[in-house]
Design a protein around this motif. Structure first.
Motif, PDB file in Angstrom:
ATOM      1  N   SER A  95     -83.364 -33.247 -32.574  1.00 48.69           N
ATOM      2  CA  SER A  95     -83.893 -33.334 -31.214  1.00 48.69           C
ATOM      3  C   SER A  95     -84.068 -34.772 -30.760  1.00 48.69           C
ATOM      4  CB  SER A  95     -85.243 -32.599 -31.115  1.00 48.69           C
ATOM      5  OG  SER A  95     -86.201 -33.184 -32.002  1.00 48.69           O
ATOM      6  N   HIS A  96     -83.813 -35.734 -31.640  1.00 48.47           N
ATOM      7  CA  HIS A  96     -83.862 -37.147 -31.244  1.00 48.47           C
ATOM      8  C   HIS A  96     -82.911 -37.942 -32.124  1.00 48.47           C
ATOM      9  CE1 HIS A  96     -86.755 -36.969 -34.602  1.00 48.47           C
ATOM     10  NE2 HIS A  96     -86.393 -38.217 -34.844  1.00 48.47           N
ATOM     11  N   GLY A  97     -82.504 -39.104 -31.627  1.00 45.83           N
ATOM     12  CA  GLY A  97     -81.579 -39.948 -32.370  1.00 45.83           C
ATOM     13  C   GLY A  97     -80.129 -39.536 -32.171  1.00 45.83           C
ATOM     14  N   ARG A  98     -79.233 -40.313 -32.788  1.00 43.59           N
ATOM     15  CA  ARG A  98     -77.795 -40.013 -32.754  1.00 43.59           C
ATOM     16  C   ARG A  98     -77.347 -39.592 -34.140  1.00 43.59           C
ATOM     17  NH1 ARG A  98     -73.867 -44.082 -30.146  1.00 43.59           N
ATOM     18  NH2 ARG A  98     -74.596 -45.436 -31.824  1.00 43.59           N
ATOM     19  N   HIS A  99     -76.644 -38.482 -34.218  1.00 42.86           N
ATOM     20  CA  HIS A  99     -76.249 -37.914 -35.495  1.00 42.86           C
ATOM     21  C   HIS A  99     -74.758 -37.619 -35.494  1.00 42.86           C
ATOM     22  CE1 HIS A  99     -80.510 -37.138 -36.593  1.00 42.86           C
ATOM     23  NE2 HIS A  99     -80.628 -37.020 -35.283  1.00 42.86           N
ATOM     24  N   ALA A 100     -74.165 -37.692 -36.665  1.00 39.20           N
ATOM     25  CA  ALA A 100     -72.741 -37.382 -36.778  1.00 39.20           C
ATOM     26  C   ALA A 100     -72.489 -36.569 -38.045  1.00 39.20           C
ATOM     27  CB  ALA A 100     -71.909 -38.662 -36.803  1.00 39.20           C
ATOM     28  N   TRP A 101     -71.543 -35.648 -37.951  1.00 37.99           N
ATOM     29  CA  TRP A 101     -71.115 -34.888 -39.127  1.00 37.99           C
ATOM     30  C   TRP A 101     -69.639 -34.543 -38.969  1.00 37.99           C
ATOM     31  CZ3 TRP A 101     -74.560 -33.213 -35.433  1.00 37.99           C
ATOM     32  CH2 TRP A 101     -74.184 -32.128 -34.643  1.00 37.99           C
ATOM     33  N   ILE A 136     -62.707 -33.286 -38.105  1.00 32.96           N
ATOM     34  CA  ILE A 136     -63.324 -33.390 -36.789  1.00 32.96           C
ATOM     35  C   ILE A 136     -64.706 -33.998 -36.963  1.00 32.96           C
ATOM     36  CG2 ILE A 136     -64.282 -32.120 -34.824  1.00 32.96           C
ATOM     37  CD1 ILE A 136     -61.304 -32.099 -34.771  1.00 32.96           C
ATOM     38  N   ARG A 137     -64.954 -35.122 -36.308  1.00 38.93           N
ATOM     39  CA  ARG A 137     -66.283 -35.721 -36.351  1.00 38.93           C
ATOM     40  C   ARG A 137     -67.048 -35.327 -35.089  1.00 38.93           C
ATOM     41  NH1 ARG A 137     -67.256 -41.820 -38.362  1.00 38.93           N
ATOM     42  NH2 ARG A 137     -66.306 -40.783 -40.161  1.00 38.93           N
ATOM     43  N   VAL A 138     -68.198 -34.727 -35.287  1.00 34.93           N
ATOM     44  CA  VAL A 138     -69.053 -34.290 -34.181  1.00 34.93           C
ATOM     45  C   VAL A 138     -70.157 -35.328 -34.008  1.00 34.93           C
ATOM     46  CG1 VAL A 138     -70.398 -32.392 -33.230  1.00 34.93           C
ATOM     47  CG2 VAL A 138     -68.580 -31.916 -34.882  1.00 34.93           C
ATOM     48  N   ILE A 139     -70.343 -35.794 -32.778  1.00 35.58           N
ATOM     49  CA  ILE A 139     -71.318 -36.851 -32.505  1.00 35.58           C
ATOM     50  C   ILE A 139     -72.324 -36.331 -31.489  1.00 35.58           C
ATOM     51  CG2 ILE A 139     -71.649 -39.215 -31.708  1.00 35.58           C
ATOM     52  CD1 ILE A 139     -68.603 -39.608 -32.366  1.00 35.58           C
ATOM     53  N   LEU A 140     -73.556 -36.106 -31.949  1.00 32.48           N
ATOM     54  CA  LEU A 140     -74.628 -35.596 -31.098  1.00 32.48           C
ATOM     55  C   LEU A 140     -75.607 -36.720 -30.787  1.00 32.48           C
ATOM     56  CD1 LEU A 140     -76.241 -33.282 -29.741  1.00 32.48           C
ATOM     57  CD2 LEU A 140     -77.285 -32.841 -31.983  1.00 32.48           C
ATOM     58  N   ASP A 141     -75.718 -37.062 -29.520  1.00 30.73           N
ATOM     59  CA  ASP A 141     -76.648 -38.101 -29.073  1.00 30.73           C
ATOM     60  C   ASP A 141     -77.804 -37.413 -28.360  1.00 30.73           C
ATOM     61  OD1 ASP A 141     -78.029 -40.204 -27.876  1.00 30.73           O
ATOM     62  OD2 ASP A 141     -76.210 -41.359 -27.486  1.00 30.73           O
ATOM     63  N   CYS A 142     -78.901 -37.209 -29.082  1.00 32.76           N
ATOM     64  CA  CYS A 142     -80.050 -36.507 -28.506  1.00 32.76           C
ATOM     65  C   CYS A 142     -80.815 -37.373 -27.519  1.00 32.76           C
ATOM     66  CB  CYS A 142     -80.990 -36.047 -29.619  1.00 32.76           C
ATOM     67  SG  CYS A 142     -80.276 -34.818 -30.724  1.00 32.76           S
ATOM     68  N   ASP A 143     -80.648 -38.684 -27.584  1.00 37.24           N
ATOM     69  CA  ASP A 143     -81.330 -39.569 -26.637  1.00 37.24           C
ATOM     70  C   ASP A 143     -80.594 -39.604 -25.296  1.00 37.24           C
ATOM     71  OD1 ASP A 143     -83.168 -40.176 -28.634  1.00 37.24           O
ATOM     72  OD2 ASP A 143     -81.939 -41.824 -29.392  1.00 37.24           O
ATOM     73  N   ASP A 144     -79.262 -39.498 -25.351  1.00 37.64           N
ATOM     74  CA  ASP A 144     -78.452 -39.486 -24.144  1.00 37.64           C
ATOM     75  C   ASP A 144     -78.065 -38.071 -23.735  1.00 37.64           C
ATOM     76  OD1 ASP A 144     -77.310 -41.044 -22.100  1.00 37.64           O
ATOM     77  OD2 ASP A 144     -75.324 -40.901 -23.005  1.00 37.64           O
ATOM     78  N   ASN A 145     -78.446 -37.087 -24.563  1.00 39.75           N
ATOM     79  CA  ASN A 145     -78.181 -35.659 -24.298  1.00 39.75           C
ATOM     80  C   ASN A 145     -76.689 -35.368 -24.130  1.00 39.75           C
ATOM     81  OD1 ASN A 145     -81.009 -36.289 -22.487  1.00 39.75           O
ATOM     82  ND2 ASN A 145     -81.096 -34.729 -24.082  1.00 39.75           N
ATOM     83  N   TYR A 148     -72.607 -33.857 -43.359  1.00 36.12           N
ATOM     84  CA  TYR A 148     -73.450 -34.690 -42.503  1.00 36.12           C
ATOM     85  C   TYR A 148     -73.279 -36.155 -42.882  1.00 36.12           C
ATOM     86  CZ  TYR A 148     -77.690 -36.585 -40.328  1.00 36.12           C
ATOM     87  OH  TYR A 148     -78.575 -37.317 -39.584  1.00 36.12           O
ATOM     88  N   LEU A 149     -73.094 -37.016 -41.878  1.00 35.61           N
ATOM     89  CA  LEU A 149     -72.831 -38.434 -42.124  1.00 35.61           C
ATOM     90  C   LEU A 149     -74.053 -39.308 -41.963  1.00 35.61           C
ATOM     91  CD1 LEU A 149     -69.386 -38.777 -40.309  1.00 35.61           C
ATOM     92  CD2 LEU A 149     -69.815 -38.318 -42.738  1.00 35.61           C
ATOM     93  N   GLY A 150     -75.023 -38.853 -41.155  1.00 35.53           N
ATOM     94  CA  GLY A 150     -76.249 -39.637 -41.010  1.00 35.53           C
ATOM     95  C   GLY A 150     -76.648 -39.850 -39.572  1.00 35.53           C
ATOM     96  N   GLN A 151     -77.745 -40.555 -39.422  1.00 35.79           N
ATOM     97  CA  GLN A 151     -78.320 -40.870 -38.110  1.00 35.79           C
ATOM     98  C   GLN A 151     -78.177 -42.353 -37.828  1.00 35.79           C
ATOM     99  OE1 GLN A 151     -82.447 -39.785 -37.612  1.00 35.79           O
ATOM    100  NE2 GLN A 151     -82.630 -40.775 -35.622  1.00 35.79           N
ATOM    101  N   ASP A 152     -77.485 -42.655 -36.726  1.00 32.96           N
ATOM    102  CA  ASP A 152     -77.347 -44.047 -36.275  1.00 32.96           C
ATOM    103  C   ASP A 152     -76.806 -44.972 -37.364  1.00 32.96           C
ATOM    104  OD1 ASP A 152     -80.433 -43.683 -34.473  1.00 32.96           O
ATOM    105  OD2 ASP A 152     -78.396 -43.450 -33.712  1.00 32.96           O
ATOM    106  N   SER A 153     -75.964 -44.412 -38.267  1.00 28.32           N
ATOM    107  CA  SER A 153     -75.467 -45.250 -39.347  1.00 28.32           C
ATOM    108  C   SER A 153     -73.985 -45.024 -39.626  1.00 28.32           C
ATOM    109  CB  SER A 153     -76.266 -44.937 -40.630  1.00 28.32           C
ATOM    110  OG  SER A 153     -76.115 -43.584 -41.000  1.00 28.32           O
ATOM    111  N   TRP A 154     -73.291 -44.330 -38.716  1.00 24.51           N
ATOM    112  CA  TRP A 154     -71.905 -43.989 -38.990  1.00 24.51           C
ATOM    113  C   TRP A 154     -70.976 -44.937 -38.245  1.00 24.51           C
ATOM    114  CZ3 TRP A 154     -70.687 -42.695 -34.039  1.00 24.51           C
ATOM    115  CH2 TRP A 154     -71.764 -42.235 -33.243  1.00 24.51           C
TER     116      TRP A 154
END
Length: 251
Positions: free
Chosen positions: A117-123, A196-205, A245-251
């Motif tokens: 629900s917050h931060g940027r995540h990638a998997w 396929i890399r999925v990039i979810l930016d919960c701060d920018d929605n 899962y690749l991590g939060q704000d570190s990919w």
């Protein structure tokens, strides 16, 4: 002997027996302990990986995008949830790959263990079997349906999920097509085995995708501020899908 005089290798061995929650607390005790636990590739994390991860994972390239033992362990704790999937899906012993049983007239989905629900995540998602007529990758809330009758794009069929159908390159939400994706003329179709890399930016929605490390653009905007989980839905019998899962704000 006081703990301050113990060699790092002995401290590391002691740390390897602690839970992840205790390790987080231990890293706050002093600078020395923080320094030991901040090394993501030392024996502490190696031994935790040996205890938690299946041996076959280390001999494959599935976790090639997670270079350290700590990131591999984090990927394991964010992997597919065997308790949050269709009854026609099971998690393979490697802990990262789901297998869909060959059940006729059914579409089946799975969610990851942890929502964001917050931060940027990638998997990364890798389809390791035939796509069938519908194969959707994206995100879902806890309210999204995980199984339905027939062969449909389940992920994206309601207002609780957002997906990209890899078969026809359509974006899906609330039961409607949101247009072609990526926005290219004659965009190539997904090939089995591609990452396929999925990039979810919960701060920018926003939700975006990469394919083979090529950024394809933002797919969805205006996502709700609630827990969003990695998800896929599949229709083809015996198909398999892995998620790392690749991590939060570190990919």
């Amino acid at each position: 002997m006081h703990v301050d005089f113990l060699p790092d290798i002995i401290l590391g061995n002691i740390f390897s027996y602690l839970s992840l929650q205790d390790l987080r607390s231990s890293s706050l005790v002093c600078k020395r302990w923080y320094s030991i636990l901040n090394d993501e590739d030392n024996d502490v994390w190696r031994l935790h990986c040996i205890h938690k991860l299946a041996e076959e994972v280390f001999s494959s390239d599935l976790l090639s995008s997670t270079p350290t033992y700590k990131t591999k362990l984090k990927a394991f704790h964010h992997a597919w949830n065997p308790e949050d999937c269709s009854r026609n899906i099971y998690l393979k012993p490697n802990g990262f790959t789901i297998h869909r049983n060959p059940v006729a007239q059914s579409t089946d989905a799975v969610r990851g263990k942890i929502g964001f629900s917050h931060g940027r995540h990638a998997w990364e998602v890798v389809w390791e079997g035939p796509l069938g007529t519908v194969a959707v990758v994206g995100i879902a809330t806890k309210e999204a349906t995980l199984q339905t009758h027939g062969y449909i794009a389940l992920l994206g069929s309601d207002d609780q999920s957002w997906g990209w159908n890899l078969v026809d390159n359509h974006l899906l939400h609330n039961g409607d097509s949101q247009g072609n994706y990526p926005m290219l003329n004659n965009a190539p179709k997904y090939q089995v085995g591609e990452r396929i890399r999925v990039i979810l930016d919960c701060d920018d929605n926003t939700l975006a995708f990469e394919r083979n490390y090529e950024f394809l653009g933002v797919a969805f905007r205006g996502l709700p501020e609630k827990l969003l989980y990695p998800s896929v839905s599949a229709v083809y019998g015996h198909t398999e899908v892995s998620m790392v899962y690749l991590g939060q704000d570190s990919w």
